[in-house]
Design a protein around this motif. Sequence first.
Motif, PDB file in Angstrom:
ATOM      1  N   LYS A  88      71.776  15.459  21.050  1.00  0.00           N
ATOM      2  CA  LYS A  88      72.243  14.394  22.033  1.00  0.00           C
ATOM      3  C   LYS A  88      73.906  14.450  22.095  1.00  0.00           C
ATOM      4  CE  LYS A  88      68.499  11.035  21.109  1.00  0.00           C
ATOM      5  NZ  LYS A  88      68.132   9.667  20.649  1.00  0.00           N
ATOM      6  N   LEU A  94      74.504  17.345  24.261  1.00  0.00           N
ATOM      7  CA  LEU A  94      74.240  16.915  25.740  1.00  0.00           C
ATOM      8  C   LEU A  94      75.316  15.975  26.393  1.00  0.00           C
ATOM      9  CD1 LEU A  94      70.523  16.067  25.506  1.00  0.00           C
ATOM     10  CD2 LEU A  94      71.537  17.899  26.897  1.00  0.00           C
ATOM     11  N   ILE A 131      75.600   5.997  29.318  1.00  0.00           N
ATOM     12  CA  ILE A 131      74.331   7.000  28.472  1.00  0.00           C
ATOM     13  C   ILE A 131      73.716   6.116  27.423  1.00  0.00           C
ATOM     14  CG2 ILE A 131      73.823   8.984  27.534  1.00  0.00           C
ATOM     15  CD1 ILE A 131      75.987  10.353  28.789  1.00  0.00           C
ATOM     16  N   ASP A 176      70.259   5.640  24.747  1.00  0.00           N
ATOM     17  CA  ASP A 176      68.796   5.992  24.205  1.00  0.00           C
ATOM     18  C   ASP A 176      67.974   4.802  24.143  1.00  0.00           C
ATOM     19  OD1 ASP A 176      70.083   5.217  21.872  1.00  0.00           O
ATOM     20  OD2 ASP A 176      69.387   6.954  20.639  1.00  0.00           O
ATOM     21  N   SER A 182      67.427   4.000  32.285  1.00  0.00           N
ATOM     22  CA  SER A 182      67.670   4.297  33.546  1.00  0.00           C
ATOM     23  C   SER A 182      67.045   3.685  34.639  1.00  0.00           C
ATOM     24  CB  SER A 182      67.364   5.952  33.725  1.00  0.00           C
ATOM     25  OG  SER A 182      66.013   5.959  33.485  1.00  0.00           O
ATOM     26  N   VAL A 217      71.956   7.554  32.639  1.00  0.00           N
ATOM     27  CA  VAL A 217      71.593   8.760  31.785  1.00  0.00           C
ATOM     28  C   VAL A 217      70.930   8.153  30.684  1.00  0.00           C
ATOM     29  CG1 VAL A 217      71.820  10.835  30.742  1.00  0.00           C
ATOM     30  CG2 VAL A 217      73.436  10.344  32.651  1.00  0.00           C
ATOM     31  N   PHE A 239      68.536   9.212  27.371  1.00  0.00           N
ATOM     32  CA  PHE A 239      67.876  10.145  26.158  1.00  0.00           C
ATOM     33  C   PHE A 239      66.908   9.431  25.763  1.00  0.00           C
ATOM     34  CE2 PHE A 239      72.324  11.597  24.908  1.00  0.00           C
ATOM     35  CZ  PHE A 239      72.622  12.339  26.121  1.00  0.00           C
ATOM     36  N   HIS A 288      64.027  14.035  26.511  1.00  0.00           N
ATOM     37  CA  HIS A 288      63.957  14.097  27.657  1.00  0.00           C
ATOM     38  C   HIS A 288      65.275  13.224  28.185  1.00  0.00           C
ATOM     39  CE1 HIS A 288      59.979  15.689  27.840  1.00  0.00           C
ATOM     40  NE2 HIS A 288      59.736  14.889  26.776  1.00  0.00           N
ATOM     41  N   LEU A 289      65.672  13.846  29.445  1.00  0.00           N
ATOM     42  CA  LEU A 289      66.819  13.163  30.013  1.00  0.00           C
ATOM     43  C   LEU A 289      66.405  12.522  31.346  1.00  0.00           C
ATOM     44  CD1 LEU A 289      69.567  16.185  30.214  1.00  0.00           C
ATOM     45  CD2 LEU A 289      69.669  13.953  28.971  1.00  0.00           C
ATOM     46  N   ALA A 343      67.040  17.422  34.127  1.00  0.00           N
ATOM     47  CA  ALA A 343      66.691  15.901  33.812  1.00  0.00           C
ATOM     48  C   ALA A 343      65.567  15.685  34.918  1.00  0.00           C
ATOM     49  CB  ALA A 343      67.801  15.234  34.036  1.00  0.00           C
TER      50      ALA A 343
END
Length: 186
Positions: free
Chosen positions: A42, A45, A136, A138, A143, A149, A151, A160-161, A183
């Motif tokens: 991560k 990324l 961004i 997780d 999203s 974004v 994660f 997975h994005l 993504a």
Amino acid sequence: MQVLKPMLSTWWVHFLGGVFLSLCFFSLAHASNLQLQDQKIKAGLLYNFLKYTSWPAHAFDGSATAFEICLVGGDALNGAMNPLQGRTAQMRTINIKRIDNADHLATCHLAFIHQSQESDLAELMAAAKEHSVLLISDIEEFSRKGGMVEFSNSEETRIHLYLNNPAIAEAGLVVGTQLTKLAKSR
């Protein structure tokens, strides 16, 4: 023979207990290794998002020479981003800082939102819209909730994005094809 039976059963219990504890420690160590690897991926990324995203000119005042990465609500990656401190992306030095509320998003270019901030997402997203901040996290379904974004970890421990392209475009950001190819859109 009666004397041996209690000794054998006690020995057997201790043996099985030792095996069980060894398996537990092995499982914990393996899970910890996977989590550390996950956090490093991560962080990598995040670095790639700095390298391959374009911000509008107004996102950098005339004197800004740094990318400000903000960890909102804590370090969700447990220090995996620390090696990025002082590195460069797009000829800008990377600076990582922790912030604890939406008022400080104005100084950020990229913000990684800790899962503990899920109840404050609406406030964070509203504040970020004013400043072209790439959001961004997780957080599950991030999203879909308006984040840019996400994660997401699957059952097979793959990251997975997910990109929220309308939210990214609304902020005036452009994510490069190097990342959009990896993504999924929501």
